[in-house]
Design a protein around this motif. Structure first.
Motif, short mmCIF file in Angstrom:
data_model
loop_
_atom_site.label_atom_id
_atom_site.label_comp_id
_atom_site.label_asym_id
_atom_site.label_seq_id
_atom_site.Cartn_x
_atom_site.Cartn_y
_atom_site.Cartn_z
N PHE A 19 0.84 -1.20 0.00
CA PHE A 19 0.00 0.00 0.00
C PHE A 19 0.87 1.25 0.00
O PHE A 19 1.87 1.32 0.72
CB PHE A 19 -0.91 0.01 1.23
N THR A 20 0.47 2.24 -0.80
CA THR A 20 1.28 3.46 -0.89
C THR A 20 1.36 4.20 0.43
O THR A 20 2.37 4.85 0.71
CB THR A 20 0.72 4.40 -1.98
N ALA A 21 0.31 4.15 1.25
CA ALA A 21 0.36 4.83 2.54
C ALA A 21 1.43 4.23 3.45
O ALA A 21 2.07 4.95 4.23
CB ALA A 21 -1.01 4.77 3.23
N ASN A 22 1.63 2.92 3.35
CA ASN A 22 2.70 2.29 4.12
C ASN A 22 4.07 2.75 3.60
O ASN A 22 5.00 2.97 4.38
CB ASN A 22 2.59 0.77 4.04
N TYR A 23 4.18 2.92 2.29
CA TYR A 23 5.42 3.44 1.73
C TYR A 23 5.71 4.85 2.23
O TYR A 23 6.88 5.21 2.48
CB TYR A 23 5.38 3.44 0.20
N ALA A 24 4.67 5.65 2.38
CA ALA A 24 4.87 7.01 2.88
C ALA A 24 5.49 6.97 4.27
O ALA A 24 6.38 7.78 4.60
CB ALA A 24 3.55 7.77 2.90
N LYS A 25 5.04 6.04 5.09
CA LYS A 25 5.61 5.91 6.45
C LYS A 25 7.05 5.43 6.40
O LYS A 25 7.91 5.91 7.15
CB LYS A 25 4.75 4.96 7.28
N MET A 26 7.33 4.47 5.50
CA MET A 26 8.71 3.99 5.38
C MET A 26 9.63 5.09 4.86
O MET A 26 10.77 5.24 5.33
CB MET A 26 8.76 2.77 4.45
N ARG A 27 9.13 5.86 3.89
CA ARG A 27 9.94 6.94 3.33
C ARG A 27 10.22 8.01 4.37
O ARG A 27 11.33 8.57 4.43
CB ARG A 27 9.21 7.52 2.12
N GLU A 28 9.23 8.31 5.21
CA GLU A 28 9.42 9.31 6.26
C GLU A 28 10.51 8.87 7.23
O GLU A 28 11.28 9.69 7.74
CB GLU A 28 8.10 9.52 7.00
N ARG A 29 10.58 7.57 7.48
CA ARG A 29 11.56 7.06 8.45
C ARG A 29 12.96 6.89 7.84
O ARG A 29 13.96 7.20 8.49
CB ARG A 29 11.07 5.72 9.01
N PHE A 30 13.01 6.39 6.58
CA PHE A 30 14.29 5.98 6.01
C PHE A 30 14.84 6.90 4.93
O PHE A 30 16.05 6.90 4.70
CB PHE A 30 14.19 4.56 5.46
N GLY A 31 13.96 7.62 4.22
CA GLY A 31 14.46 8.52 3.19
C GLY A 31 13.85 8.27 1.82
O GLY A 31 13.08 7.33 1.60
N GLU A 32 14.23 9.13 0.87
CA GLU A 32 13.61 9.15 -0.45
C GLU A 32 14.02 7.96 -1.33
O GLU A 32 13.40 7.75 -2.38
CB GLU A 32 13.97 10.46 -1.16
N HIS A 33 15.01 7.18 -0.93
CA HIS A 33 15.36 6.00 -1.71
C HIS A 33 14.30 4.90 -1.60
O HIS A 33 14.31 3.95 -2.39
CB HIS A 33 16.73 5.45 -1.30
N ILE A 34 13.38 5.02 -0.64
CA ILE A 34 12.29 4.05 -0.51
C ILE A 34 11.19 4.45 -1.50
O ILE A 34 10.20 5.08 -1.15
CB ILE A 34 11.76 3.98 0.94
N ILE A 35 11.41 4.10 -2.74
CA ILE A 35 10.46 4.46 -3.80
C ILE A 35 9.36 3.39 -3.89
O ILE A 35 9.54 2.25 -3.44
CB ILE A 35 11.15 4.63 -5.15
N HIS A 36 8.25 3.77 -4.46
CA HIS A 36 7.14 2.84 -4.62
C HIS A 36 7.60 1.58 -5.33
O HIS A 36 8.21 1.63 -6.40
CB HIS A 36 6.01 3.49 -5.40
N GLY A 37 7.28 0.45 -4.73
CA GLY A 37 7.59 -0.84 -5.34
C GLY A 37 8.90 -1.45 -4.95
O GLY A 37 9.14 -2.62 -5.26
N CYS A 38 9.77 -0.72 -4.27
CA CYS A 38 11.11 -1.26 -3.99
C CYS A 38 11.09 -2.45 -3.05
O CYS A 38 12.06 -3.22 -3.01
CB CYS A 38 12.04 -0.16 -3.47
N ALA A 39 10.01 -2.63 -2.29
CA ALA A 39 9.92 -3.80 -1.40
C ALA A 39 9.57 -5.07 -2.16
O ALA A 39 9.60 -6.16 -1.58
CB ALA A 39 8.90 -3.55 -0.30
N GLY A 40 9.20 -4.94 -3.45
CA GLY A 40 9.06 -6.11 -4.29
C GLY A 40 7.68 -6.69 -4.44
O GLY A 40 7.53 -7.76 -5.04
N GLU A 41 6.63 -6.02 -3.93
CA GLU A 41 5.29 -6.58 -4.05
C GLU A 41 4.83 -6.59 -5.51
O GLU A 41 5.23 -5.77 -6.32
CB GLU A 41 4.28 -5.79 -3.20
N ASN A 42 3.97 -7.55 -5.84
CA ASN A 42 3.42 -7.64 -7.19
C ASN A 42 2.39 -6.55 -7.47
O ASN A 42 2.31 -6.04 -8.58
CB ASN A 42 2.74 -9.00 -7.42
#
Length: 200
Positions: A80-103
Motif C-alpha cells: 500500500f502506498t500509505a505504508n510506503y509514505a511511512k517507510m519513506r518518512e523514516r528511512f528517506g527518499e530511496h524508498i520508492i514505490h515498489g522497492c519492497a518487491g510486491e506484485n
C-alpha cells in the motif's frame, strides 16, 4: 456482501529473480530484478507479467519459475502506498514505490495492518469485468537484507539494535503482505488503474 473501495492499483511488477544477493551473513538487497508492467495475469500458480511485446515472464514466486521461491501462501504479494509514505518518512527518499518487491501496489491514503485484511481484498478486473479475490492474507515478514537497504547500511550486523528496531518497524505488513488468489478456474488479468475493495 458490502464492499468499500479503498483505492486503485498503482503499480504492477514481478521479481524476475531473487532480490537478495551475495553470501550470508552479509547478503544485500537489490531491487534491479523488478520489472514494472501495466498488466499481470494472476492465478493460484502465481503472477505472470504481460509486457507490451507479448512475451510473458514469470515472477520468481510462480510455481513454474525455474528457480521458484514459492512457498505456502506466497504466490502473490501486495503493498500500500500509505505504508510506503511511512517507510519513506523514516528511512528517506530511496524508498520508492515498489522497492519492497510486491506484485500489486495499491494507491490509498489508508495504512493497513494484518487485522484490517482478515476478510480478504477484492480487485475489480477491468479487462474481463471480473472480481479477483485475494484471501488468506499473511504478513510478508521483513528480512535483514531489506532492513539494511532501508537503512542504507549494507554491513549492519543482524544482531545489532538498529536492525532489530528496523525489523520491528517493518512488521505487521508495513513491508507488505502475501495473499492467495481465489480464482481457481483460471487466470485473471489485473491492470494498473483497477479498483480495489475491502469487504465491510
Amino acid at each position: 456482501m458490502n464492499l468499500r473501495e479503498i483505492g486503485t492499483v498503482a503499480r504492477l511488477q514481478i521479481q524476475r529473480s531473487s532480490l537478495k544477493i551475495g553470501q550470508k551473513p552479509y547478503r544485500t538487497y537489490d531491487p534491479s530484478p523488478l520489472l514494472d508492467v501495466r498488466q499481470v495475469s494472476i492465478s493460484p500458480a502465481g503472477v505472470v507479467a504481460l509486457p507490451p511485446d507479448g512475451q510473458t515472464l514469470l515472477d520468481v514466486h510462480h510455481r513454474d519459475h525455474p528457480d521458484s521461491q514459492q512457498a505456502v501462501g506466497n504466490s502473490v504479494s501486495i503493498g500500500f502506498t500509505a505504508n510506503y509514505a511511512k517507510m519513506r518518512e523514516r528511512f528517506g527518499e530511496h524508498i520508492i514505490h515498489g522497492c519492497a518487491g510486491e506484485n500489486i501496489l495499491i494507491e490509498t491514503g489508508e495504512s493497513f495492518a494484518l487485522a484490517d485484511l482478515g476478510r480478504g481484498v477484492m480487485i475489480r478486473c477491468s479487462v474481463a469485468d471480473a472480481e479477483l479475490w485475494l484471501g488468506e492474507i499473511l504478513v510478508a515478514h521483513p528480512c535483514v537484507e531489506f532492513s539494511r537497504y532501508s537503512l542504507q547500511h549494507p554491513q549492519a550486523e543482524k544482531s545489532s539494535d538498529i536492525i532489530k528496531t528496523t525489523l520491528q518497524f517493518l512488521e505487521d505488513g508495513m513491508r507488505g503482505f502475501y495473499a492467495t488468489p481465489g480464482n481457481v478456474h483460471g487466470p485473471l488479468i489485473i491492470s494498473v488503474g483497477d479498483r480495489v475493495y475491502l469487504p465491510v
